[in-house]
Design a protein around this motif. Structure first.
Motif, mmCIF file in Angstrom:
data_model
loop_
_atom_site.group_PDB
_atom_site.id
_atom_site.type_symbol
_atom_site.label_atom_id
_atom_site.label_comp_id
_atom_site.label_asym_id
_atom_site.label_seq_id
_atom_site.Cartn_x
_atom_site.Cartn_y
_atom_site.Cartn_z
ATOM 1 N N LYS A 39 39.621 -18.545 -0.545
ATOM 2 C CA LYS A 39 40.492 -18.664 -1.708
ATOM 3 C C LYS A 39 41.959 -18.492 -1.324
ATOM 4 O O LYS A 39 42.849 -18.991 -1.991
ATOM 5 N N ASN A 40 42.170 -17.751 -0.249
ATOM 6 C CA ASN A 40 43.529 -17.464 0.205
ATOM 7 C C ASN A 40 43.823 -18.047 1.587
ATOM 8 O O ASN A 40 44.838 -17.758 2.178
ATOM 9 N N TRP A 41 42.888 -18.837 2.094
ATOM 10 C CA TRP A 41 43.025 -19.484 3.395
ATOM 11 C C TRP A 41 43.302 -18.459 4.491
ATOM 12 O O TRP A 41 44.152 -18.645 5.366
ATOM 13 N N SER A 42 42.565 -17.356 4.443
ATOM 14 C CA SER A 42 42.765 -16.295 5.423
ATOM 15 C C SER A 42 41.741 -16.410 6.549
ATOM 16 O O SER A 42 40.664 -16.993 6.382
ATOM 17 N N TYR A 43 42.078 -15.817 7.669
ATOM 18 C CA TYR A 43 41.185 -15.799 8.817
ATOM 19 C C TYR A 43 39.864 -15.116 8.477
ATOM 20 O O TYR A 43 38.789 -15.608 8.838
ATOM 21 N N GLN A 44 39.929 -13.968 7.791
ATOM 22 C CA GLN A 44 38.712 -13.220 7.498
ATOM 23 C C GLN A 44 37.772 -14.005 6.587
ATOM 24 O O GLN A 44 36.558 -13.985 6.763
ATOM 25 N N GLU A 45 38.322 -14.700 5.608
ATOM 26 C CA GLU A 45 37.485 -15.544 4.752
ATOM 27 C C GLU A 45 36.881 -16.688 5.558
ATOM 28 O O GLU A 45 35.700 -17.010 5.426
ATOM 29 N N GLY A 46 37.697 -17.308 6.390
ATOM 30 C CA GLY A 46 37.231 -18.440 7.178
ATOM 31 C C GLY A 46 36.171 -18.068 8.192
ATOM 32 O O GLY A 46 35.289 -18.868 8.516
ATOM 33 N N LYS A 47 36.230 -16.838 8.666
ATOM 34 C CA LYS A 47 35.278 -16.395 9.677
ATOM 35 C C LYS A 47 33.853 -16.371 9.141
ATOM 36 O O LYS A 47 32.897 -16.600 9.884
ATOM 37 N N VAL A 48 33.680 -16.121 7.841
ATOM 38 C CA VAL A 48 32.342 -16.015 7.240
ATOM 39 C C VAL A 48 31.573 -17.320 7.402
ATOM 40 O O VAL A 48 30.459 -17.349 7.920
#
Length: 567
Positions: free
Chosen positions: A483-492
């Motif tokens: 939702k925020n184009w963050s690394y942690q979100e993308g890692k999932v």
């Protein structure tokens, strides 16, 4: 957390405005600004009105719906693009990227539409679609068995053009002829020659891409890191794929196909159990896909399996091969059909005997339905007890199907780091979960998706773990979204699709698109977003504030128009 492009206080109202009166999104100011920019950066003789469609255009809906392949994303509540761009030249693509970036709108890239979650043509923020269907030239060089194929071409068109030039060459890609080349290959691509030749990306030797600055780059200009990333990492995270240069593979003049069906009452469990050890290890020339589905026969619920196979050779070779390797199957000569490779492409696409290969040029031969897909990888055979338990659960759920695609062969020979696609040696087969439905509406959608999620949950103990892997081209937003184009979100989701290769993809993204212009719900994030989140919690990072400042005037116009309409 870092906010998305629109400030949080405006986002809910903006979404309501778009869902209620999406036609207002294509305001004259946005369209005129974009069209003027495009004209300035393209050939002055080009008629921009022929390739840029706003909602006020009479053919807007036709162009939008032409390549929507999942009815879930073709409803009145589905967010619609402000503008659709249908480039005719590479310069149009370059200009579209620059102009979209300058104005500050997201750009979704579509090259066929076989996108199970619609991320190439749906967004919850103001967006444009760059539809590549006009860019579909195919240039074959038989001197070195190579082909330049533009991303808007379909697999059917590619197969047909190869067949026109040669009867002893083919290309290892998917069995559905209406799939677009750009998405298929950039997501890795596989088909019924995967055990003999590996993936589609294993035969890409060059490519052309438009980067975030509008530059048109080939392999030499883009560098080996970016060239590595777009061969399986999903091109839409890094730029716009214009074309791939691929190498052809040898195919015999005669191939053999067969389809056999068994129910539980006809030793299906024994066949499936044995298939798990035979299909990934038998002769590399043999690919045996297996479909598993619950059916009702004579008012009795049971499981039916269907094994569809391609053998790169004649019937006199494959029958004795399976008599030795797989006697439980009971294959006999009468079950088999010899044909040419192009005829086998028609057979796999469910065209009848005698159908002309010209049908592969038909881009409209796709029946759009409501659907949901998921995927898994199996590393150890499922026991007979496990299979019998699975059959019981599938019969209870009734409407779901599983497709088992065997690996082994060439897939065991290529390192998992050779391309972003990591699921090579150690995987026996890939599973696709499949459910289709006809009824419209939220309730039907929830019910069907709940069924497939339950079956996916039941399979947990049988499939890969840490991470539970998935296939990018069987896109599944249930794995996770950003939702925020963050690394942690993308890692999932990134580690599910790419395992350890995710980190290298992030490195490439950080270099080629640090401001994250090319993004979607499951795109590769740049590290710069992660670093900003850690040091500047709660503020808008430069990479997104830049885009917000550009788009703010247009978004505010749309917002105020929408508010006025609602009031």
């Amino acid at each position: 957390m870092t906010p998305p492009l629109s400030p949080p206080s405006l986002l809910p109202l903006l979404l309501v405005a778009f869902n209620i009166c999406f036609s207002l999104a294509a305001s004259n100011s946005v369209y005129e600004s974009f069209a003027q920019c495009l004209k300035t950066r393209s050939n002055s003789s080009d008629n921009i009105a022929d390739i840029v469609y706003s909602h006020s255009n009479a053919t807007y809906e036709t162009v939008l719906e032409q390549y929507i392949r999942n009815a879930r994303f073709n409803t009145s509540s589905t967010p619609k693009p402000v503008i659709i761009i249908t480039p005719l030249t590479e310069s149009h693509v370059s200009a579209a990227v620059i102009c979209s970036n300058n104005i500050g709108f997201q750009l979704r890239i579509r090259s066929g539409g076989h996108d199970f979650e619609g991320v190439s043509y749906v967004s919850d923020q103001p967006f444009f679609i760059l539809d590549m269907f006009n860019l579909r030239s195919i240039s074959i060089n038989m001197a070195d068995q190579s082909v330049w194929v533009q991303s808007g071409a379909t697999l059917g068109e590619l197969y047909y053009r190869i067949w026109e030039e040669s009867k002893v060459y083919g290309f290892p890609a998917g069995v559905c002829p209406t799939v677009g080349v750009g998405g298929h290959i950039s997501g890795a691509g596989y088909g019924n020659m995967v055990r003999k030749y590996g993936l589609s990306v294993d035969y890409v030797v060059d490519a052309k891409i438009v980067d975030v600055n509008g530059n048109i780059l080939d392999r030499k200009a883009m560098g080996e890191d970016l060239f590595w990333a777009i061969r399986g990492g999903g091109g839409a995270s890094f730029g716009v794929i214009l074309a791939f240069n691929i190498k052809l593979v040898d195919v015999p003049e005669t191939v053999t196909v067969f389809k056999l069906e068994r129910t539980l009452e006809q030793n299906a469990t024994d066949v499936v159990y044995k298939w798990q050890s035979v299909a990934p290890t038998t002769d590399d020339n043999l690919f045996m896909r297996m479909l598993v589905q619950p059916v009702t026969l004579n008012k009795q619920k049971t499981i039916k399996i269907s094994i569809m196979a391609l053998y790169l050779g004649d019937v006199n070779s494959v029958v004795p091969l399976l008599a030795e390797d797989f006697p439980e199957l009971g294959l006999v000569t009468e079950d088999c059909f010899e044909m040419s490779w192009i005829e086998s492409a028609l057979w796999w696409a469910s065209f009848g005997k005698g159908t002309s290969p010209t049908v592969l040029l038909d881009r409209e031969s796709y029946h759009v339905k409501f659907m949901k897909r998921k995927s898994d990888y199996v590393k150890t055979p499922i026991s007979k007890d496990g299979l019998q338990w699975l059959w019981k659960k599938m019969i209870e759920l009734e409407e779901l199907g599983l497709v088992f695609n065997p690996y082994g062969g060439k897939m065991n020979e290529i390192k998992e780091t050779e391309t972003p696609f990591p699921h090579r040696a150690g995987n026996l087969f890939k599973i696709q979960y499949s459910i289709n439905w006809k009824d419209m509406g939220i309730e039907a959608d929830k019910r069907s998706r709940s069924l497939v999620n339950r079956l996916h949950s039941y399979m947990t103990s049988f499939v890969s773990k840490n991470p539970r892997s998935a296939y990018l081209n069987y896109r599944d937003l249930d794995i996770g979204i950003t939702k925020n184009w963050s690394y942690q979100e993308g890692k999932v989701y990134g580690e599910s699709y790419f395992n350890g290769n995710f980190e290298r993809l992030v490195d490439v993204k950080t270099v080629v698109d640090p401001h994250n212009f090319f993004r979607n719900e499951q795109s590769i994030p740049p590290r710069t977003i992660k670093a900003w989140n850690e040091k500047n919690e709660g503020s808008i990072p430069p990479s997104t504030s830049k885009a917000w400042n550009k788009s703010k005037p247009y978004v505010m116009i749309i917002l105020f128009m929408a508010i006025g309409h609602i009031i």
